[in-house]
Design a protein around this motif. Structure first.
Motif, short mmCIF file in Angstrom:
data_model
loop_
_atom_site.label_atom_id
_atom_site.label_comp_id
_atom_site.label_asym_id
_atom_site.label_seq_id
_atom_site.Cartn_x
_atom_site.Cartn_y
_atom_site.Cartn_z
N ILE A 299 -15.43 2.08 0.29
CA ILE A 299 -14.89 0.85 -0.29
C ILE A 299 -15.84 -0.34 -0.24
O ILE A 299 -15.61 -1.33 -0.91
N GLY B 137 0.81 -1.22 0.00
CA GLY B 137 0.00 0.00 0.00
C GLY B 137 0.84 1.26 0.00
O GLY B 137 0.52 2.24 -0.69
N GLN C 62 -4.45 7.63 3.23
CA GLN C 62 -3.86 8.44 2.16
C GLN C 62 -4.89 9.40 1.57
O GLN C 62 -4.57 10.54 1.23
N PRO D 2 -9.27 5.57 -8.46
CA PRO D 2 -8.86 5.27 -7.08
C PRO D 2 -9.38 3.95 -6.56
O PRO D 2 -8.66 3.22 -5.90
N TYR E 49 -7.25 0.63 -5.49
CA TYR E 49 -7.45 -0.07 -4.22
C TYR E 49 -7.60 -1.57 -4.45
O TYR E 49 -6.97 -2.39 -3.75
N VAL F 119 -4.66 -2.81 3.69
CA VAL F 119 -4.67 -2.00 2.47
C VAL F 119 -5.77 -0.94 2.53
O VAL F 119 -5.57 0.21 2.14
N ARG G 198 0.53 3.37 -3.28
CA ARG G 198 -0.18 4.59 -2.86
C ARG G 198 -1.53 4.72 -3.56
O ARG G 198 -1.78 5.67 -4.32
N PRO G 199 -2.45 3.79 -3.32
CA PRO G 199 -3.71 3.78 -4.06
C PRO G 199 -4.67 4.90 -3.70
O PRO G 199 -5.56 5.23 -4.48
N GLY G 200 -4.52 5.53 -2.52
CA GLY G 200 -5.51 6.51 -2.09
C GLY G 200 -5.16 7.96 -2.36
O GLY G 200 -5.97 8.85 -2.05
N PHE H 83 -5.25 2.99 2.30
CA PHE H 83 -5.99 3.66 1.23
C PHE H 83 -6.78 4.85 1.75
O PHE H 83 -6.68 5.97 1.23
N THR I 76 -4.21 -3.00 -5.65
CA THR I 76 -3.23 -3.07 -4.56
C THR I 76 -3.52 -4.27 -3.65
O THR I 76 -2.60 -4.99 -3.24
N THR I 77 -4.79 -4.46 -3.34
CA THR I 77 -5.16 -5.59 -2.47
C THR I 77 -4.85 -6.92 -3.14
O THR I 77 -4.30 -7.83 -2.49
#
Length: 436
Positions: free
Chosen positions: A380, A108, A327, A226, A230, A320, A112-114, A324, A233-234
């Motif tokens: 989410i 994460g 961030q 975004p 997420y 994550v 940097r997904p967020g 997320f 990334t997960t």
């Protein structure tokens, strides 16, 4: 001759709700400036519909964790009887969960997904939220021990609730037959709570529809990037954990071919993916693990325990998701905050029951503890079922692999059975498909 109408699974219903919500939101996004759409559809219909689901999830946090953890701890039997198997199992489970969390946090922070999530058009409470100062790790550790358990339950201080529940469960186990009535009571309360979660999750397709529709109405196509990051990334963290952690355990500790494991455990893997429920998969897993060469004396303890305490996939999702959202809110993730996430997420997954989307319930506790609003789960939850099936598959497979390692260390693993994929007294495949 008539055939029974096949029911749509809850997982598919939620996915349908998410897709329909996204479509409706993107259509309404073109009319977002129209007062009727903005005031009545988005701020009233979608806000109330999604808020009901969010509040129902928050309502279940304390009873779900409290009763399930007491039940899981107290039903392990005589402490002395658990012996080496119990110690080895818990060490492997907790170690793999800690590794999963480290992998998830690292992934994460790198991806940097967020950082691109636009919060300006969300509800006023979320959009204007200012991250709170994280509680120091030392205070978090000292705060685990409650001076007033009833106050902890009332306030929803989940670290203290976890500590009290584990202590009660161990005490019930030590008392043995003297506490049979208490053990039965907590087991029944746990059954009631799990059923309540099931009832709440029946509303999930509608709640997900409203939440997703509101998201895409306010953000439009900008929501894809975004949320897509997420999800990506997960999934990346889940794959890394499977390869590095479980792959290493299979190859180096159990000395087994991973492809043979997939073949032998395929029915349980399929059940886990389709139902997104560790509990629904457990009956099939207990049969498939025989084809993996494990003595039932080991698996009958380790697999049910794993369905409660070994939730690496859920831990990765929580880590994550926390990174997320942090961030997105611009919160600085210090070393102390990251260590707190590892600690809380590890403990919270121990009390996580094997039902679809239960991790969304315990995620509220992680958010609250690190200073994020629990309501941010609404951002989410609309895409959570995409990940739920994948992480449940990882959870169930991880239980089996850890069980194989423990069985091999105790001399209760048959390599010939594993290689052949044929268990003694193999039961017909169609008798294991009624778990759902």
């Amino acid at each position: 001759m008539t055939t029974a109408k096949k029911k749509i699974s809850s997982a598919k219903k939620v996915i349908i709700g998410m897709i329909l919500g996204a479509i409706a939101g993107m259509i309404l996004n073109r009319f977002a400036d129209v007062p009727f759409v903005d005031k009545y559809i988005v701020d009233i219909l979608f806000a109330i519909g999604g808020g009901i689901f969010t509040n129902l999830i928050k309502m279940m946090v304390v009873p779900l964790v409290f009763f399930s953890l007491i039940t899981g701890t107290s039903e392990t039997g005589d402490i002395t009887k658990l012996g080496r198997i119990g110690v080895k199992t818990m060490v492997i489970y907790l170690a793999s969960t800690a590794i999963a969390l480290i992998i998830a946090l690292t992934t994460g922070l790198l991806i940097r997904p967020g950082v691109d999530l636009d919060l300006s058009q969300f509800s006023e409470m979320i959009a204007n939220y200012t991250p709170k100062e994280p509680v120091p790790l030392s205070e978090t550790l000292l705060g685990i021990i409650s001076t007033n358990p009833f106050k902890s339950l009332a306030d929803g201080n989940m670290l203290q609730v976890l500590f009290v529940a584990i202590l009660i469960g161990i005490t019930i186990t030590l008392l043995g037959k003297k506490a049979d009535h208490a053990r039965q009571l907590f087991a029944e309360l746990n059954d009631i709570t799990v059923r309540m979660v099931g009832i709440v999750m029946k509303y999930a397709p509608y709640g997900v529809f409203f939440i997703t529709a509101k998201t895409f109405t306010t953000l439009g196509f900008s929501a894809f990037k975004p949320l897509g990051m997420y999800i990506l990334t997960t999934i990346v963290a889940l794959v890394i954990h499977v390869v590095l952690c479980y792959g290493s355990l299979l190859v180096f500790a159990a000395r087994c071919n991973p492809l043979h494991f997939i073949r032998n455990f395929s029915r349980a893997i399929t059940m886990a993916f389709s139902t997104a429920s560790s509990n629904a998969t457990l009956p099939v897993a207990l049969e498939d693990i025989k084809r993996c060469g494990v003595d039932p004396k080991v698996s009958s303890f380790t697999l049910p325990l794993g369905a409660t305490v070994n939730m690496d996939g859920s831990a990765i999702t929580q880590a994550v998701a926390t990174v997320f959202i942090a961030q997105a809110f611009g919160m600085e993730l210090t070393f102390g905050t990251l260590a707190t996430i590892v600690l809380i997420a590890t403990l919270s997954t121990v009390g996580n029951v094997g039902v679809p989307s239960a991790s969304m319930v315990t995620l509220a506790m992680v958010f609250t503890q690190v200073g994020l609003p629990a309501e941010a789960i609404g951002i989410i939850v609309g895409v959570d079922y995409i990940l739920s099936m994948i992480r449940t598959t990882l959870n169930v497979s991880g239980d089996a692999i850890c069980t194989m390692v423990v069985a091999k260390s105790e001399g209760m693993f048959n390599k010939e059975v594993f290689d052949s994929g044929i268990a003694p007294q193999e039961i017909p495949a169609d008798t294991t498909t009624d778990a759902e």
